[in-house]
Design a protein around this motif. Structure first.
Motif, PDB file in Angstrom:
ATOM      1  N   PRO A 187      -4.529  12.342  -0.310  1.00  0.00           N
ATOM      2  CA  PRO A 187      -4.314  12.560   1.001  1.00  0.00           C
ATOM      3  C   PRO A 187      -4.974  11.302   1.797  1.00  0.00           C
ATOM      4  O   PRO A 187      -4.722  10.936   2.875  1.00  0.00           O
ATOM      5  CB  PRO A 187      -5.216  13.948   1.387  1.00  0.00           C
ATOM      6  CG  PRO A 187      -5.011  14.785  -0.063  1.00  0.00           C
ATOM      7  CD  PRO A 187      -5.037  13.404  -1.152  1.00  0.00           C
ATOM      8  N   GLU A 188      -6.306  11.007   1.301  1.00  0.00           N
ATOM      9  CA  GLU A 188      -7.166   9.945   2.034  1.00  0.00           C
ATOM     10  C   GLU A 188      -6.272   8.694   1.917  1.00  0.00           C
ATOM     11  O   GLU A 188      -6.093   7.909   2.884  1.00  0.00           O
ATOM     12  CB  GLU A 188      -8.354   9.665   1.314  1.00  0.00           C
ATOM     13  CG  GLU A 188      -9.319   8.618   2.011  1.00  0.00           C
ATOM     14  CD  GLU A 188     -10.726   8.414   1.357  1.00  0.00           C
ATOM     15  OE1 GLU A 188     -11.418   7.610   1.558  1.00  0.00           O
ATOM     16  OE2 GLU A 188     -11.117   9.447   0.231  1.00  0.00           O
ATOM     17  N   THR A 189      -5.641   8.313   0.815  1.00  0.00           N
ATOM     18  CA  THR A 189      -4.687   7.015   0.830  1.00  0.00           C
ATOM     19  C   THR A 189      -3.853   7.155   1.920  1.00  0.00           C
ATOM     20  O   THR A 189      -3.268   6.312   2.512  1.00  0.00           O
ATOM     21  CB  THR A 189      -4.336   6.989  -0.662  1.00  0.00           C
ATOM     22  OG1 THR A 189      -5.503   6.949  -1.621  1.00  0.00           O
ATOM     23  CG2 THR A 189      -3.660   5.410  -0.839  1.00  0.00           C
ATOM     24  N   LEU A 190      -3.000   8.449   1.817  1.00  0.00           N
ATOM     25  CA  LEU A 190      -1.841   8.518   2.859  1.00  0.00           C
ATOM     26  C   LEU A 190      -2.358   8.409   4.295  1.00  0.00           C
ATOM     27  O   LEU A 190      -1.611   7.806   5.085  1.00  0.00           O
ATOM     28  CB  LEU A 190      -1.210   9.960   2.771  1.00  0.00           C
ATOM     29  CG  LEU A 190      -0.659  10.214   1.267  1.00  0.00           C
ATOM     30  CD1 LEU A 190      -0.083  11.595   1.121  1.00  0.00           C
ATOM     31  CD2 LEU A 190       0.493   9.103   0.926  1.00  0.00           C
TER      32      LEU A 190
ATOM     33  N   ARG B  80       0.952  -1.163  -0.030  1.00  0.00           N
ATOM     34  CA  ARG B  80      -0.014  -0.007   0.074  1.00  0.00           C
ATOM     35  C   ARG B  80       0.844   1.337   0.102  1.00  0.00           C
ATOM     36  O   ARG B  80       0.520   2.415  -0.614  1.00  0.00           O
ATOM     37  CB  ARG B  80      -1.088   0.277   1.244  1.00  0.00           C
ATOM     38  CG  ARG B  80      -2.292  -1.088   0.982  1.00  0.00           C
ATOM     39  CD  ARG B  80      -3.199  -0.532   2.084  1.00  0.00           C
ATOM     40  NE  ARG B  80      -4.316  -1.566   1.750  1.00  0.00           N
ATOM     41  CZ  ARG B  80      -5.179  -1.738   2.795  1.00  0.00           C
ATOM     42  NH1 ARG B  80      -5.203  -0.875   3.869  1.00  0.00           N
ATOM     43  NH2 ARG B  80      -6.225  -2.556   2.431  1.00  0.00           N
ATOM     44  N   ALA B  81       2.035   1.235   0.634  1.00  0.00           N
ATOM     45  CA  ALA B  81       3.047   2.362   0.781  1.00  0.00           C
ATOM     46  C   ALA B  81       3.305   2.561  -0.595  1.00  0.00           C
ATOM     47  O   ALA B  81       3.295   3.833  -1.048  1.00  0.00           O
ATOM     48  CB  ALA B  81       4.031   2.105   1.470  1.00  0.00           C
ATOM     49  N   GLU B  82       3.833   1.776  -1.358  1.00  0.00           N
ATOM     50  CA  GLU B  82       4.454   2.096  -2.829  1.00  0.00           C
ATOM     51  C   GLU B  82       3.130   2.424  -3.799  1.00  0.00           C
ATOM     52  O   GLU B  82       3.321   3.366  -4.556  1.00  0.00           O
ATOM     53  CB  GLU B  82       4.754   0.740  -3.291  1.00  0.00           C
ATOM     54  CG  GLU B  82       6.166   0.192  -2.788  1.00  0.00           C
ATOM     55  CD  GLU B  82       7.140  -0.577  -3.636  1.00  0.00           C
ATOM     56  OE1 GLU B  82       6.982  -0.331  -4.985  1.00  0.00           O
ATOM     57  OE2 GLU B  82       7.979  -1.222  -3.069  1.00  0.00           O
TER      58      GLU B  82
ATOM     59  N   ALA C 154       7.330   6.068   4.926  1.00  0.00           N
ATOM     60  CA  ALA C 154       7.692   7.487   4.653  1.00  0.00           C
ATOM     61  C   ALA C 154       8.544   7.578   3.232  1.00  0.00           C
ATOM     62  O   ALA C 154       8.309   8.713   2.691  1.00  0.00           O
ATOM     63  CB  ALA C 154       8.620   8.189   5.744  1.00  0.00           C
ATOM     64  N   MET C 155       9.389   6.883   2.810  1.00  0.00           N
ATOM     65  CA  MET C 155      10.155   6.966   1.616  1.00  0.00           C
ATOM     66  C   MET C 155       9.227   6.778   0.604  1.00  0.00           C
ATOM     67  O   MET C 155       9.387   7.550  -0.353  1.00  0.00           O
ATOM     68  CB  MET C 155      11.231   5.841   1.951  1.00  0.00           C
ATOM     69  CG  MET C 155      12.439   6.003   2.541  1.00  0.00           C
ATOM     70  SD  MET C 155      13.586   7.199   2.117  1.00  0.00           S
ATOM     71  CE  MET C 155      14.169   6.471   0.371  1.00  0.00           C
ATOM     72  N   ALA C 156       8.397   5.778   0.421  1.00  0.00           N
ATOM     73  CA  ALA C 156       7.422   5.590  -0.363  1.00  0.00           C
ATOM     74  C   ALA C 156       6.495   7.072  -0.814  1.00  0.00           C
ATOM     75  O   ALA C 156       6.246   7.203  -2.034  1.00  0.00           O
ATOM     76  CB  ALA C 156       6.605   4.475  -0.234  1.00  0.00           C
ATOM     77  N   THR C 157       6.270   7.597   0.340  1.00  0.00           N
ATOM     78  CA  THR C 157       5.465   8.934  -0.070  1.00  0.00           C
ATOM     79  C   THR C 157       6.281  10.198   0.121  1.00  0.00           C
ATOM     80  O   THR C 157       5.945  11.258   0.145  1.00  0.00           O
ATOM     81  CB  THR C 157       4.440   8.855   1.116  1.00  0.00           C
ATOM     82  OG1 THR C 157       5.038   8.876   2.345  1.00  0.00           O
ATOM     83  CG2 THR C 157       3.370   7.636   1.161  1.00  0.00           C
ATOM     84  N   GLU C 158       7.466   9.869  -0.058  1.00  0.00           N
ATOM     85  CA  GLU C 158       8.558  11.041  -0.218  1.00  0.00           C
ATOM     86  C   GLU C 158       8.704  12.112   0.882  1.00  0.00           C
ATOM     87  O   GLU C 158       8.782  13.326   0.732  1.00  0.00           O
ATOM     88  CB  GLU C 158       8.251  11.739  -1.353  1.00  0.00           C
ATOM     89  CG  GLU C 158       8.251  11.032  -2.595  1.00  0.00           C
ATOM     90  CD  GLU C 158       8.258  11.568  -4.190  1.00  0.00           C
ATOM     91  OE1 GLU C 158       7.997  12.946  -3.978  1.00  0.00           O
ATOM     92  OE2 GLU C 158       8.193  10.855  -5.216  1.00  0.00           O
TER      93      GLU C 158
END
Length: 434
Positions: free
Chosen positions: A112-115, A102-104, A152-156
């Protein structure tokens, strides 16, 4: 460099995996995804009940690292639903696999909702890791921090990733050197991506030492590559070239021919960048030696290239042409390689590569006094590139091939080959403007 290039720990890290499971992750390290998938599918028929139970988790890791996020999600969700409340450790491992997939996916969509959903899932996975009564709670805590760093890396979110990775390092210290190296690589990549290359260099050096002690060849190669790219960004081209050579030795010792080709091309480019940076203040003999090394590496890559790997052949030709120019070896050879590269890049519809080959041809013609021909080739390259916006290009280190005689045209650094972690598939071969 991407997250998957760092040889992340298996989702079943806290479970006592059998030799059969370990072999699957060894195949993943080699980029042998089809073989890893076959072994993971066979795991579902294993006599060992433990191996059979965790087979969907392992298969989810295979699909995720192979790039099939939808398949990875489905398998991880299936695994998470299959374990009872009494199977805390297995359920925690399934949630780890689910969080990673899910992170990738969230990183691709940036909704935003996905994060927000991802953050809740990561927190649940961390809680499960603790509730599973692991033999070493510190390792479970460290793995939880590692998972948070990956998300956190996947979401930059580089700052958050670095903070979580540092917490993981503290937990793994003196307990698991390989896991500590994995956390160091995460911290280093976060630093590299957040424009803190000096931090990336330090982390990569520590990770490489730990991997060497534990004989983790592929993690050590990833460490060397991260250090090489960080030095490159710092314009420390001598150190960058040295680390690229060390990476190449590791890949030659254990890698497939595809991985060796990628490492050869990246190392050749490192030497050419060094030539470009030092051409004003290094002895001519040194410049020729570095260009000669790049020429040989590109030639070796061309020899190893599979007949179907047209893009890799084109990259090898372009690098060898540039090496011939920079070393003053043979303008005829440079022109031949550049023309062949142009044809190959055209065959794979890589317009940036075609433009770069045209510019190299222009450089040769300019040096031989055919200025009208050179000017015509430059205009042709510019016409190809008019609709290629800089916003579409990744932020990469300075490039290898240059058009010294025509700097005013804005093509001073116009070519860069960028490969994904020795995984057997080039991410992009791009032409850059200034």
């Amino acid at each position: 460099m991407k997250l998957s290039d760092l040889r992340p720990l298996p989702s079943v890290y806290l479970l006592k995996a059998s030799q059969r499971v370990s072999r699957i992750y060894e195949k993943l390290d080699l980029g042998l995804y089809e073989e890893a998938q076959a072994l993971a599918e066979d795991l579902g028929e294993a006599e060992s009940s433990t191996d059979k139970e965790i087979s969907p988790i392992v298969l989810s890791d295979v699909h995720r690292l192979w790039g099939d996020l939808r398949g990875a999600l489905d398998l991880a969700e299936e695994a998470a639903a299959s374990f009872s409340q009494a199977q805390e450790q297995q359920k925690a491992a399934a949630l780890v696999a689910l969080s990673r997939a899910r992170a990738e996916r969230a990183g691709q969509r940036q909704e935003p909702e996905t994060l927000a959903q991802l953050e809740l899932l990561v927190q649940e996975a961390q809680q499960r890791l603790h509730q599973g009564r692991p033999p070493d709670p510190a390792l479970a805590e460290g793995f939880g921090h590692l998972l948070a760093a990956e998300a956190a890396m996947a979401t930059e979110d580089w700052a958050k990733a670095s903070h979580a990775a540092k917490a993981a390092i503290a937990c793994f210290r003196l307990r698991d050197e390989v896991a500590q190296a994995a956390a160091l690589l995460l911290m280093g990549l976060a630093g590299f991506q957040s424009n803190a290359p000096r931090e990336a260099v330090s982390a990569a050096n520590l990770a490489a030492a730990a991997c060497r002690a534990q004989r983790k060849v592929w993690m050590e190669a990833a460490s060397k590559r991260l250090g090489h790219l960080a030095h490159w960004r710092l314009k420390e081209t001598q150190q960058a070239a040295q680390l690229a050579e060390e990476m190449l030795l590791l890949v030659k010792a254990a890698g497939t021919s595809v991985q060796q080709v990628e490492a050869l091309l990246e190392t050749a480019e490192a030497h050419l960048v060094r030539v470009k940076q030092r051409e004003a203040n290094a002895q001519r003999s040194s410049l020729v030696a570095w260009a000669s090394r790049a020429f040989d590496l590109a030639g070796e890559a061309l020899t190893l290239c599979d007949a179907k790997s047209l893009r890799s052949q084109a990259c090898a030709r372009l690098l060898r042409a540039k090496a011939a120019l920079q070393g003053g070896f043979s303008l005829a050879q440079a022109l031949e390689d550049a023309e062949e590269a142009r044809l190959l890049m055209n065959d794979v519809s890589e317009r940036r590569g075609v433009a770069s080959a045209l510019l190299l041809q222009a450089e040769v013609n300019s040096l031989e006094g055919r200025t009208l021909k050179a000017s015509s080739l430059v205009k042709e390259a510019q016409a190809l590139s008019e609709d290629l916006h800089q916003a579409d290009l990744p932020v990469l280190p300075p490039a290898a091939a240059t058009l010294e005689a025509m700097d005013g045209l804005g093509w001073d650094h116009h070519i860069h080959f960028y490969f994904t972690g020795l995984q057997g598939r080039p991410a992009s071969n791009v032409v850059r403007g200034k």
